[in-house]
Design a protein around this motif. Structure first.
Motif, mmCIF file in Angstrom:
data_model
loop_
_atom_site.group_PDB
_atom_site.id
_atom_site.type_symbol
_atom_site.label_atom_id
_atom_site.label_comp_id
_atom_site.label_asym_id
_atom_site.label_seq_id
_atom_site.Cartn_x
_atom_site.Cartn_y
_atom_site.Cartn_z
ATOM 1 N N LEU A 42 -21.983 58.457 58.215
ATOM 2 C CA LEU A 42 -22.712 57.810 57.123
ATOM 3 C C LEU A 42 -23.375 58.883 56.274
ATOM 4 N N ARG A 43 -23.258 58.753 54.943
ATOM 5 C CA ARG A 43 -23.798 59.763 54.040
ATOM 6 C C ARG A 43 -24.718 59.107 53.000
ATOM 7 N N PRO A 44 -25.913 58.686 53.395
ATOM 8 C CA PRO A 44 -26.827 58.049 52.446
ATOM 9 C C PRO A 44 -27.310 59.029 51.392
ATOM 10 N N GLY A 45 -27.706 58.492 50.240
ATOM 11 C CA GLY A 45 -28.156 59.330 49.142
ATOM 12 C C GLY A 45 -29.623 59.177 48.814
ATOM 13 N N SER A 46 -30.360 58.384 49.603
ATOM 14 C CA SER A 46 -31.784 58.189 49.341
ATOM 15 C C SER A 46 -32.470 57.737 50.617
ATOM 16 N N THR A 47 -33.784 57.855 50.625
ATOM 17 C CA THR A 47 -34.550 57.371 51.775
ATOM 18 C C THR A 47 -34.368 55.870 51.952
ATOM 19 N N ALA A 48 -34.311 55.130 50.836
ATOM 20 C CA ALA A 48 -34.124 53.681 50.917
ATOM 21 C C ALA A 48 -32.803 53.338 51.595
ATOM 22 N N GLU A 49 -31.776 54.115 51.313
ATOM 23 C CA GLU A 49 -30.480 53.868 51.951
ATOM 24 C C GLU A 49 -30.533 54.210 53.435
ATOM 25 N N VAL A 50 -31.224 55.302 53.793
ATOM 26 C CA VAL A 50 -31.391 55.627 55.216
ATOM 27 C C VAL A 50 -32.071 54.461 55.930
ATOM 28 N N LEU A 95 -25.327 60.181 61.112
ATOM 29 C CA LEU A 95 -26.013 59.944 59.852
ATOM 30 C C LEU A 95 -26.341 61.298 59.233
ATOM 31 N N SER A 96 -25.531 61.707 58.266
ATOM 32 C CA SER A 96 -25.692 63.011 57.627
ATOM 33 C C SER A 96 -26.711 62.916 56.498
ATOM 34 N N LEU A 97 -27.668 63.850 56.496
ATOM 35 C CA LEU A 97 -28.723 63.865 55.477
ATOM 36 C C LEU A 97 -28.401 64.803 54.316
ATOM 37 N N GLN A 98 -27.181 65.333 54.248
ATOM 38 C CA GLN A 98 -26.901 66.394 53.279
ATOM 39 C C GLN A 98 -26.975 65.950 51.825
ATOM 40 N N ARG A 99 -26.825 64.651 51.556
ATOM 41 C CA ARG A 99 -26.941 64.193 50.160
ATOM 42 C C ARG A 99 -28.400 64.037 49.723
ATOM 43 N N LEU A 100 -29.325 64.028 50.679
ATOM 44 C CA LEU A 100 -30.748 63.994 50.337
ATOM 45 C C LEU A 100 -31.211 65.435 50.136
ATOM 46 N N ASN A 101 -30.933 65.982 48.964
ATOM 47 C CA ASN A 101 -31.106 67.428 48.768
ATOM 48 C C ASN A 101 -31.956 67.790 47.554
ATOM 49 N N LYS A 102 -32.864 66.900 47.172
ATOM 50 C CA LYS A 102 -33.689 67.161 45.992
ATOM 51 C C LYS A 102 -35.008 67.826 46.378
ATOM 52 N N VAL A 103 -35.462 68.748 45.510
ATOM 53 C CA VAL A 103 -36.840 69.228 45.584
ATOM 54 C C VAL A 103 -37.667 68.255 44.750
ATOM 55 N N ARG A 104 -38.573 67.546 45.382
ATOM 56 C CA ARG A 104 -39.320 66.500 44.677
ATOM 57 C C ARG A 104 -40.494 67.060 43.876
ATOM 58 N N ALA A 105 -41.141 68.101 44.404
ATOM 59 C CA ALA A 105 -42.320 68.631 43.704
ATOM 60 C C ALA A 105 -42.668 70.000 44.256
ATOM 61 N N LEU A 106 -43.195 70.854 43.383
ATOM 62 C CA LEU A 106 -43.794 72.113 43.806
ATOM 63 C C LEU A 106 -45.190 72.166 43.194
ATOM 64 N N ASP A 107 -46.201 72.206 44.040
ATOM 65 C CA ASP A 107 -47.595 72.181 43.604
ATOM 66 C C ASP A 107 -48.193 73.565 43.830
ATOM 67 N N GLU A 116 -36.499 67.028 50.110
ATOM 68 C CA GLU A 116 -35.795 66.102 50.992
ATOM 69 C C GLU A 116 -35.131 66.838 52.143
ATOM 70 N N ALA A 117 -34.812 66.082 53.165
ATOM 71 C CA ALA A 117 -34.370 66.660 54.426
ATOM 72 C C ALA A 117 -33.057 67.421 54.323
ATOM 73 N N GLY A 118 -32.206 67.061 53.363
ATOM 74 C CA GLY A 118 -30.913 67.725 53.237
ATOM 75 C C GLY A 118 -30.935 68.995 52.427
ATOM 76 N N CYS A 119 -32.101 69.425 51.951
ATOM 77 C CA CYS A 119 -32.187 70.682 51.200
ATOM 78 C C CYS A 119 -31.853 71.848 52.119
ATOM 79 N N VAL A 120 -30.951 72.710 51.673
ATOM 80 C CA VAL A 120 -30.628 73.916 52.435
ATOM 81 C C VAL A 120 -31.832 74.857 52.373
ATOM 82 N N LEU A 121 -32.169 75.461 53.499
ATOM 83 C CA LEU A 121 -33.368 76.294 53.573
ATOM 84 C C LEU A 121 -33.353 77.405 52.529
#
Length: 477
Positions: A42-50, A95-107, A116-121
């Motif tokens: 499974l490759r969800p693209g958002s937290t809502a889909e997870v 359940l692969s998290l790789q599509r959840l790869n957005k940086v939401r904010a930098l403060d 998001e969890a799928g962001c590569v380090l």
């Protein structure tokens, strides 16, 4: 199961529910020690889909309690403890998290980054650097490992002695629990004393309590200068002495202290001819040090030179080189980070990711080396790791000319018992940063307090009563 798969396709789209074709990228671990069979990927693209996917699976499980359906969360699939690989039952959903790869904010004012969890380090490190900040979590697999997996396994790496494990760098989480509900704990607060800290339950839980979908991580100002040195030391005790001197001379500016045995470095020299491995041929151990200075390069170099002069005078260092450029520093770190790959080139080996009180490491190494050599003549020891925080990768390679697969099959239980018994005698832990996964789950019951195991099982039962989340990892139920 067909009705469930139809429902899952409706949630994420048919293209993101994979059941046919080559699924080996998700069904085997990167060392290829474990090969499973997934019911679907499974490759969800958002937290809502997870959340919707988990809710559908939880409902199906409650309606069909006789069917052992379960979910295996997976990030970059770089686990060294086989914690993100499905078993062979064909009843587990990856359940692969790789599509959840957005940086939401930098403060910048709060010194945090939320992603998001799928962001590569490495992507996160580069984003922080572009904004003038340091994300200090750093490990050899950073080009492929992901934030969710780093937190799920409480990853360590090369800068733990200064900045701590992933746990210490995490200020908040977003998690989908085993019922498909979303907990948003992404506040980024450094002080929040309002009861149990749920974040710490999920960090290090390896996906057995819920699925991390996003996190808020600490950032730090960039250092004014960063210098790297490579030192030859005559013994492990000398390396520990050098560490003490480094703390005295560099204080909190010491951000890296790696120890590497001669055989480990010889494998890099053998399998990666393009890399120059300094000083290893005439020394049983080498140490890689990093000094991150917040004053200036001149100040950093003066500190380093003072340290090395004291170490040479003490005799705990026999020779040393200081990188004169960023290119040279990267080359030294590349040697250190290539040890694991060189081991793979040499053949399968028995990996041990252990931690010990630093003061006990020399005695542990001396006695355990001798015990292994007596039990298995000709055995080769690939010993390296993060001496600065007490973490060794104490790996055992087959004798020269012995088939690696045969060696593992015949000797792995014996070697594990010998090493883990020694770790326990010297007051250590059988897993420092790789986690338990499925590889060490049968070992944990012998080396973890029964009281601790009982409390852990109570937490698992309370949060995941259906045992839906990554069963067979961390705990035997």
């Amino acid at each position: 199961m067909s009705n469930l798969l139809t429902e899952l396709r409706a949630i994420v789209g048919a293209a993101h529910v994979l059941t046919e074709g080559d699924l080996s990228a998700w069904e085997q671990d990167w060392r290829q020690r474990a090969h499973g069979k997934a019911l679907a990927v499974l490759r969800p693209g958002s937290t809502a889909e997870v959340a919707a996917l988990v809710k559908a699976c939880a409902r199906y499980r409650s309606q069909h309690p006789d069917q052992p359906l379960s979910i295996v969360p997976q990030g970059g699939n770089t686990s060294l403890a086989v914690g993100a690989t499905p078993d062979a039952s064909g009843q587990q959903l990856v359940l692969s998290l790789q599509r959840l790869n957005k940086v939401r904010a930098l403060d910048g004012a709060n010194l945090t980054i939320t992603a998001e969890a799928g962001c590569v380090l490495q992507t996160l490190q580069e984003r922080a650097l572009a904004d003038g900040f340091l994300l200090p979590l750093s490990l050899a697999s950073e080009g492929t490992c992901t934030l969710g997996g780093n937190l799920g396994s409480n990853a360590g790496g090369t800068q733990v002695l200064r900045f701590g494990n992933a746990r210490e760098l995490c200020l908040g989480l977003e998690v989908v629990n085993a019922q498909g509900e979303v907990w948003n704990g992404l506040s980024g607060l450094r002080k929040d004393n309002t009861g149990y800290d749920l974040r710490h339950l999920f960090v290090g839980s390896e996906g057995t309590l819920g699925i991390i979908t996003a996190a808020t991580m600490k950032l730090y100002p960039l250092p004014a200068a960063q210098l790297t040195a490579w030192a030859a030391v005559p013994s492990m005790q000398a390396a520990v002495t050098l560490l003490g001197l480094a703390h005295q001379h560099l204080g909190p500016e010491l951000t890296g202290f790696e120890v590497m045995g001669q055989f480990a470095l010889s494998l890099v020299d053998k399998h990666f001819k393009q890399l120059r491995v300094p000083l290893f041929q005439s020394s049983p151990w080498c140490v890689l040090l990093e000094n991150s200075d917040h004053v200036s390069e001149t100040h950093a170099r003066s500190q380093f030179e003072g340290l090395l002069e004291a170490a040479l005078a003490d005799g705990c260092v026999t020779d040393a080189v200081v990188a004169e450029s960023l290119t040279q520093a990267k080359a030294l770190w590349q040697v250190r980070e290539s040890i694991s790959l060189a081991q793979s080139q040499e053949g399968l080996n028995i990996k041990h990711d252990i931690s010990l009180p630093i003061s006990n490491i020399p005695a542990f190494v001396q006695s355990t080396d001798a015990a292994l050599a007596q039990a298995i003549p000709g055995v080769r020891l690939v010993n390296f790791g993060h001496l600065g925080d007490g973490n060794l990768h104490y790996n055992v390679q087959a004798p020269e000319g012995v088939d690696a697969a045969d060696f593992l099959r015949e000797h792995e239980p014996e070697v594990n018992r010998l090493v883990f018994d020694a770790v326990t005698r010297f007051g250590g832990s059988i897993s420092a940063e790789h986690g338990i996964g499925s590889l060490k789950v049968h070992q944990l019951v012998h080396y973890k307090s029964p009281v601790a195991l009982s409390m852990m099982r109570s937490i698992k039962q309370a949060l995941d009563p259906q045992n839906l989340m990554n069963p067979g990892r961390v705990l035997e139920l």
